[in-house]
Design a protein around this motif. Sequence first.
Motif, PDB file in Angstrom:
ATOM      1  N   ARG A  50     -33.924 -66.334 -41.810  1.00 56.17           N
ATOM      2  CA  ARG A  50     -33.791 -66.682 -40.592  1.00 56.17           C
ATOM      3  C   ARG A  50     -34.721 -67.898 -40.221  1.00 56.17           C
ATOM      4  N   GLY A  51     -34.158 -68.749 -39.250  1.00 55.89           N
ATOM      5  CA  GLY A  51     -34.938 -69.964 -38.870  1.00 55.89           C
ATOM      6  C   GLY A  51     -35.706 -70.798 -39.776  1.00 55.89           C
ATOM      7  N   CYS A  52     -37.011 -70.986 -39.689  1.00 56.91           N
ATOM      8  CA  CYS A  52     -37.803 -71.589 -40.592  1.00 56.91           C
ATOM      9  C   CYS A  52     -38.289 -70.852 -41.902  1.00 56.91           C
ATOM     10  N   ASN A  53     -38.009 -69.508 -41.764  1.00 54.93           N
ATOM     11  CA  ASN A  53     -38.129 -68.820 -43.089  1.00 54.93           C
ATOM     12  C   ASN A  53     -37.172 -68.992 -44.161  1.00 54.93           C
ATOM     13  N   ARG A  54     -36.116 -69.946 -43.585  1.00 51.53           N
ATOM     14  CA  ARG A  54     -35.052 -70.150 -44.690  1.00 51.53           C
ATOM     15  C   ARG A  54     -35.609 -71.441 -45.475  1.00 51.53           C
ATOM     16  N   ARG A  55     -36.828 -72.180 -44.764  1.00 49.01           N
ATOM     17  CA  ARG A  55     -37.082 -73.356 -45.527  1.00 49.01           C
ATOM     18  C   ARG A  55     -38.395 -73.254 -46.174  1.00 49.01           C
ATOM     19  N   TYR A  56     -38.419 -73.730 -47.615  1.00 44.96           N
ATOM     20  CA  TYR A  56     -39.629 -73.376 -48.199  1.00 44.96           C
ATOM     21  C   TYR A  56     -40.145 -74.858 -48.682  1.00 44.96           C
ATOM     22  N   SER A  57     -41.503 -74.705 -48.564  1.00 46.27           N
ATOM     23  CA  SER A  57     -42.145 -75.966 -49.000  1.00 46.27           C
ATOM     24  C   SER A  57     -42.603 -76.170 -50.408  1.00 46.27           C
ATOM     25  N   PHE A  58     -42.201 -77.064 -51.073  1.00 50.49           N
ATOM     26  CA  PHE A  58     -42.926 -77.189 -52.570  1.00 50.49           C
ATOM     27  C   PHE A  58     -44.088 -77.183 -52.353  1.00 50.49           C
ATOM     28  N   ALA A  79     -42.371 -72.871 -54.171  1.00 51.80           N
ATOM     29  CA  ALA A  79     -42.273 -73.047 -52.733  1.00 51.80           C
ATOM     30  C   ALA A  79     -42.492 -72.141 -51.951  1.00 51.80           C
ATOM     31  N   ILE A  80     -43.047 -72.124 -50.797  1.00 53.43           N
ATOM     32  CA  ILE A  80     -43.523 -71.063 -49.820  1.00 53.43           C
ATOM     33  C   ILE A  80     -42.950 -71.432 -48.476  1.00 53.43           C
ATOM     34  N   ASN A  81     -42.398 -70.272 -47.727  1.00 55.71           N
ATOM     35  CA  ASN A  81     -42.070 -70.478 -46.197  1.00 55.71           C
ATOM     36  C   ASN A  81     -43.270 -70.091 -45.202  1.00 55.71           C
ATOM     37  N   GLY A  82     -42.761 -70.110 -44.352  1.00 55.04           N
ATOM     38  CA  GLY A  82     -43.553 -69.952 -43.093  1.00 55.04           C
ATOM     39  C   GLY A  82     -44.108 -68.620 -43.237  1.00 55.04           C
ATOM     40  N   SER A  83     -43.606 -67.568 -43.765  1.00 57.21           N
ATOM     41  CA  SER A  83     -44.118 -66.210 -43.735  1.00 57.21           C
ATOM     42  C   SER A  83     -44.715 -66.038 -44.990  1.00 57.21           C
ATOM     43  N   GLY A  84     -45.045 -66.921 -45.720  1.00 60.69           N
ATOM     44  CA  GLY A  84     -45.936 -66.668 -47.087  1.00 60.69           C
ATOM     45  C   GLY A  84     -44.831 -66.125 -48.158  1.00 60.69           C
ATOM     46  N   GLN A  85     -43.680 -66.053 -48.118  1.00 64.27           N
ATOM     47  CA  GLN A  85     -42.778 -65.553 -49.112  1.00 64.27           C
ATOM     48  C   GLN A  85     -42.937 -66.721 -50.159  1.00 64.27           C
ATOM     49  N   VAL A  86     -42.844 -66.390 -51.487  1.00 62.33           N
ATOM     50  CA  VAL A  86     -42.747 -67.553 -52.538  1.00 62.33           C
ATOM     51  C   VAL A  86     -41.730 -67.423 -53.422  1.00 62.33           C
ATOM     52  N   ALA A  87     -41.126 -68.749 -53.521  1.00 63.40           N
ATOM     53  CA  ALA A  87     -39.754 -68.779 -54.243  1.00 63.40           C
ATOM     54  C   ALA A  87     -40.349 -69.514 -55.533  1.00 63.40           C
ATOM     55  N   THR A  88     -39.958 -68.889 -56.751  1.00 61.89           N
ATOM     56  CA  THR A  88     -40.169 -69.513 -57.996  1.00 61.89           C
ATOM     57  C   THR A  88     -39.093 -70.133 -58.403  1.00 61.89           C
ATOM     58  N   LEU A  89     -38.938 -71.379 -58.864  1.00 64.40           N
ATOM     59  CA  LEU A  89     -37.757 -72.075 -59.222  1.00 64.40           C
ATOM     60  C   LEU A  89     -37.894 -72.511 -60.744  1.00 64.40           C
ATOM     61  N   ASP A  90     -36.523 -72.198 -61.573  1.00 70.72           N
ATOM     62  CA  ASP A  90     -36.674 -72.509 -62.462  1.00 70.72           C
ATOM     63  C   ASP A  90     -34.993 -72.856 -63.045  1.00 70.72           C
ATOM     64  N   LEU A  91     -35.041 -74.151 -62.893  1.00 67.50           N
ATOM     65  CA  LEU A  91     -33.497 -74.647 -62.731  1.00 67.50           C
ATOM     66  C   LEU A  91     -33.349 -75.860 -63.666  1.00 67.50           C
ATOM     67  N   ASN A  92     -32.159 -75.839 -64.337  1.00 65.76           N
ATOM     68  CA  ASN A  92     -31.871 -76.597 -65.446  1.00 65.76           C
ATOM     69  C   ASN A  92     -30.517 -77.380 -65.141  1.00 65.76           C
ATOM     70  N   PHE A  93     -30.408 -78.920 -65.594  1.00 61.35           N
ATOM     71  CA  PHE A  93     -29.228 -79.589 -65.392  1.00 61.35           C
ATOM     72  C   PHE A  93     -28.943 -80.519 -66.531  1.00 61.35           C
ATOM     73  N   SER A  94     -27.563 -80.577 -66.632  1.00 62.61           N
ATOM     74  CA  SER A  94     -27.002 -81.155 -67.828  1.00 62.61           C
ATOM     75  C   SER A  94     -25.861 -82.007 -67.350  1.00 62.61           C
ATOM     76  N   ASN A  95     -25.013 -82.433 -68.541  1.00 65.32           N
ATOM     77  CA  ASN A  95     -23.944 -83.102 -68.272  1.00 65.32           C
ATOM     78  C   ASN A  95     -24.289 -84.439 -67.293  1.00 65.32           C
ATOM     79  N   PHE A  96     -24.793 -85.268 -67.947  1.00 67.98           N
ATOM     80  CA  PHE A  96     -25.593 -86.514 -67.293  1.00 67.98           C
ATOM     81  C   PHE A  96     -24.309 -87.518 -67.013  1.00 67.98           C
ATOM     82  N   LEU A  97     -24.095 -88.256 -66.060  1.00 69.84           N
ATOM     83  CA  LEU A  97     -23.509 -89.312 -65.731  1.00 69.84           C
ATOM     84  C   LEU A  97     -24.143 -90.398 -64.894  1.00 69.84           C
TER      85      LEU A  97
END
Length: 228
Positions: A50-58, A79-97
């Motif tokens: 909810r609110g700013c807790n949906r927004r995570y700062s890198f 990335a961390i939100n205002g409540s201190g929850q930590v999101a760990t990102l491990d994303l991969n991208f391919s098919n370059f154009l």
Amino acid sequence: MRKISIATLTAIGLAAAYATPASAGVIDYAATNYTGGSCKHGLYTGNTGRGCNRRYSFQDGTTFSYDTDAQTATLTGTAINGSGQVATLDLNFSNFLETIDGTNFDYKNGGGNFNPVTDTPDIDFFTNGSGTISIDGAVYTVNPNDPFAGNTTLQFGHGANDKNKNFGGSAWLNILNPHGHAVRHWDINFNLDKIASEVPEPGALGLLGLAVGGLWAGTRRRRKKLAV
């Protein structure tokens, strides 16, 4: 006892100084939040939270790495939100154009307001994505069958951060929750700053020169003593 020539020692030293160089084809960028507005963030988790807790700062150390040889990329870090929850990102991208036609693939409208065919030769696209974003032990997965919302792409380059037109990247990610159910798409928007490649420090090469010089001087003194 086998003698080792100065030339051989120099070659060994140079090899050590230049050991395990960074891959010439990989460009690493620090990924940071866009600036402006409230609840500054790089990751937005749709209706998960909810609110700013949906927004995570890198956080420092979050990195976008582009492999120019394989034409793939990764976004990793935290990335961390205002409540201190930590999101760990491990994303991969391919098919370059280099360009997209707006028919098979589209781009993420927003701050950039660009035409991907004619106006922005410095913007590139990845049309496939995969990976996970973990939040407090709950693992959210990029939908493998439809990774980007609205048939869009990950866009990156000059003007590609659609929040502020900066050099960076943006994407709408289709996400599956830990139970495998689709949730409202998540956003990533980030600025990019190139990280300098690691090269042998001048000081290290200087020490190598001193070491070789010392070996040469020691050998010369021993030879002179034997000749006396």
